[in-house]
Structures are given as structure tokens and as C-alpha cells.
Motif scaffolding. Structure first.
Motif, PDB file in Angstrom:
ATOM      1  N   TYR A 142      45.301  43.122  42.285  1.00 15.19           N
ATOM      2  CA  TYR A 142      45.752  41.840  42.826  1.00 15.19           C
ATOM      3  C   TYR A 142      46.576  42.052  44.092  1.00 15.19           C
ATOM      4  O   TYR A 142      46.183  41.656  45.166  1.00 15.19           O
ATOM      5  N   ARG A 143      47.732  42.694  43.964  1.00 15.72           N
ATOM      6  CA  ARG A 143      48.634  42.863  45.112  1.00 15.72           C
ATOM      7  C   ARG A 143      48.142  43.962  46.044  1.00 15.72           C
ATOM      8  O   ARG A 143      47.730  45.027  45.595  1.00 15.72           O
ATOM      9  N   ARG A 168      42.148  46.592  37.093  1.00 13.19           N
ATOM     10  CA  ARG A 168      42.747  45.316  37.488  1.00 13.19           C
ATOM     11  C   ARG A 168      43.424  45.492  38.845  1.00 13.19           C
ATOM     12  O   ARG A 168      44.078  46.500  39.074  1.00 13.19           O
ATOM     13  N   SER A 210      41.759  43.341  47.370  1.00 10.51           N
ATOM     14  CA  SER A 210      42.268  41.995  47.635  1.00 10.51           C
ATOM     15  C   SER A 210      41.734  41.489  48.968  1.00 10.51           C
ATOM     16  O   SER A 210      41.646  42.232  49.948  1.00 10.51           O
ATOM     17  N   GLU A 255      40.137  40.760  39.189  1.00 10.49           N
ATOM     18  CA  GLU A 255      41.280  40.258  39.950  1.00 10.49           C
ATOM     19  C   GLU A 255      42.214  39.629  38.920  1.00 10.49           C
ATOM     20  O   GLU A 255      41.921  38.572  38.353  1.00 10.49           O
ATOM     21  N   HIS A 256      43.316  40.307  38.670  1.00 12.83           N
ATOM     22  CA  HIS A 256      44.227  39.929  37.587  1.00 12.83           C
ATOM     23  C   HIS A 256      45.363  39.071  38.138  1.00 12.83           C
ATOM     24  O   HIS A 256      46.316  39.572  38.721  1.00 12.83           O
ATOM     25  N   THR A 257      45.240  37.764  37.943  1.00  9.48           N
ATOM     26  CA  THR A 257      46.278  36.845  38.410  1.00  9.48           C
ATOM     27  C   THR A 257      46.229  35.538  37.628  1.00  9.48           C
ATOM     28  O   THR A 257      45.159  35.017  37.336  1.00  9.48           O
ATOM     29  N   GLY A 311      44.932  35.413  34.584  1.00 12.44           N
ATOM     30  CA  GLY A 311      46.092  36.109  34.038  1.00 12.44           C
ATOM     31  C   GLY A 311      45.956  36.478  32.575  1.00 12.44           C
ATOM     32  O   GLY A 311      46.618  37.382  32.100  1.00 12.44           O
ATOM     33  N   ASN A 348      47.289  32.985  39.021  1.00 11.98           N
ATOM     34  CA  ASN A 348      47.199  31.994  40.100  1.00 11.98           C
ATOM     35  C   ASN A 348      45.790  31.483  40.360  1.00 11.98           C
ATOM     36  O   ASN A 348      45.617  30.565  41.152  1.00 11.98           O
ATOM     37  N   GLY A 351      39.852  34.792  40.051  1.00 12.54           N
ATOM     38  CA  GLY A 351      40.574  35.747  39.224  1.00 12.54           C
ATOM     39  C   GLY A 351      40.338  35.526  37.746  1.00 12.54           C
ATOM     40  O   GLY A 351      39.527  34.695  37.332  1.00 12.54           O
TER      41      GLY A 351
END
Length: 144
Positions: A8-9, A6, A18, A107-109, A119, A111, A116
Motif C-alpha cells: 500500500y504505502r 500485501r 502503488s 493492495e491492503h487498505t 482492509g 480506504n 484494494g
């Protein structure tokens, strides 16, 4: 069972996956600060906004503009184009991607439910899928 990675940031593990990671790409005869700058600018291809977004500190300026009419039809192709450019123009990133072997990339979000996983895993994870497709493309190119 396949390993799941996973991300994301940008500053976390695998943050280079990302689109906001600061790895410039060359496409359409221009340098784009990030793959996200390129992706967002393509929503306005052929307009003055394309260049405005390319030059912005943050590509999210695009969120406040109306989209091109065919965006839903072309967005996946444009994302793939940006991801291929990023991971082929930065060989060190290509090696990181290849080093994930057969792991599922997510992509773990919360948002984003399209690019993604939303979440909670219910999103489409199209960025993760695109990365896995590009990883396979890189593998094929290395073996030939």
C-alpha cells in the motif's frame, strides 16, 4: 498455499506497486508523474482538467471534480493501460513484479474496496488482480 504480498504505502515493501510511487510513465504523448496522475486525469479526458491533474503535485485533485459519464465502463481498462506502461517503461519494476513469482498481490487498505482489499479482505482488490495479469503478460513476452 500461495504466498500473499500485501502492499500500500510507497515507502514500505513492494511500495513500487502503488500507483502513487514516483515512477513517471509516457502515455498519449505526455509524461505523467505517476500512474495515479494518468488514471485520475482520464476521468476528465478531453477537458482542461486532464492537463491540470497531470501537472498537479498530487493526483488526488481529481477527487473534487465530476467524473466523465462512461467512467465505470472504462476505469479497469485505463488502470491496466497505466500499469502496463509503468512496468514496461521501468524494466527494474518489471523485474520486481516478475520476482513475486506466483504470489497473490493485494493492495491492503481500508480506504478502497474496489482497487484494494477493503482492509479486511472483503474488497475486490482490482489493482492487485491487474498487477497479477500484467505479471503474466510480462512472463509471456519474456518466453516468446
Amino acid at each position: 498455499m500461495r504466498r500473499i504480498i500485501r502492499f500500500y504505502r510507497v515507502k514500505e515493501a513492494y511500495g513500487c506497486f502503488s500507483n502513487f510511487a514516483p515512477f513517471p510513465i509516457e502515455l498519449k504523448g505526455k509524461t505523467w508523474p505517476t500512474s495515479e496522475h494518468y488514471f485520475q486525469a482520464q476521468k476528465f479526458v478531453g477537458t482542461r482538467w486532464e492537463e491540470v491533474i497531470r501537472l498537479e503535485n498530487s493526483p488526488m485533485t481529481a477527487a473534487r471534480k465530476p467524473l466523465r459519464p462512461d467512467w465505470e465502463d472504462v476505469k479497469d481498462r485505463i488502470m491496466r493501460e497505466a500499469v502496463v506502461a509503468k512496468f514496461t517503461q521501468h524494466p527494474d519494476l518489471g523485474q520486481v513484479l516478475l520476482g513475486t513469482e506466483d504470489a497473490v498481490l493485494v493492495e491492503h487498505t481500508a480506504n478502497d474496496r474496489y482497487w484494494g482489499d477493503g482492509g479486511d479482505g472483503s474488497g475486490k482488490n482490482r489493482l492487485g488482480e491487474t498487477l497479477m495479469e500484467v505479471r503474466e503478460q510480462l512472463r509471456r513476452e519474456l518466453s516468446s
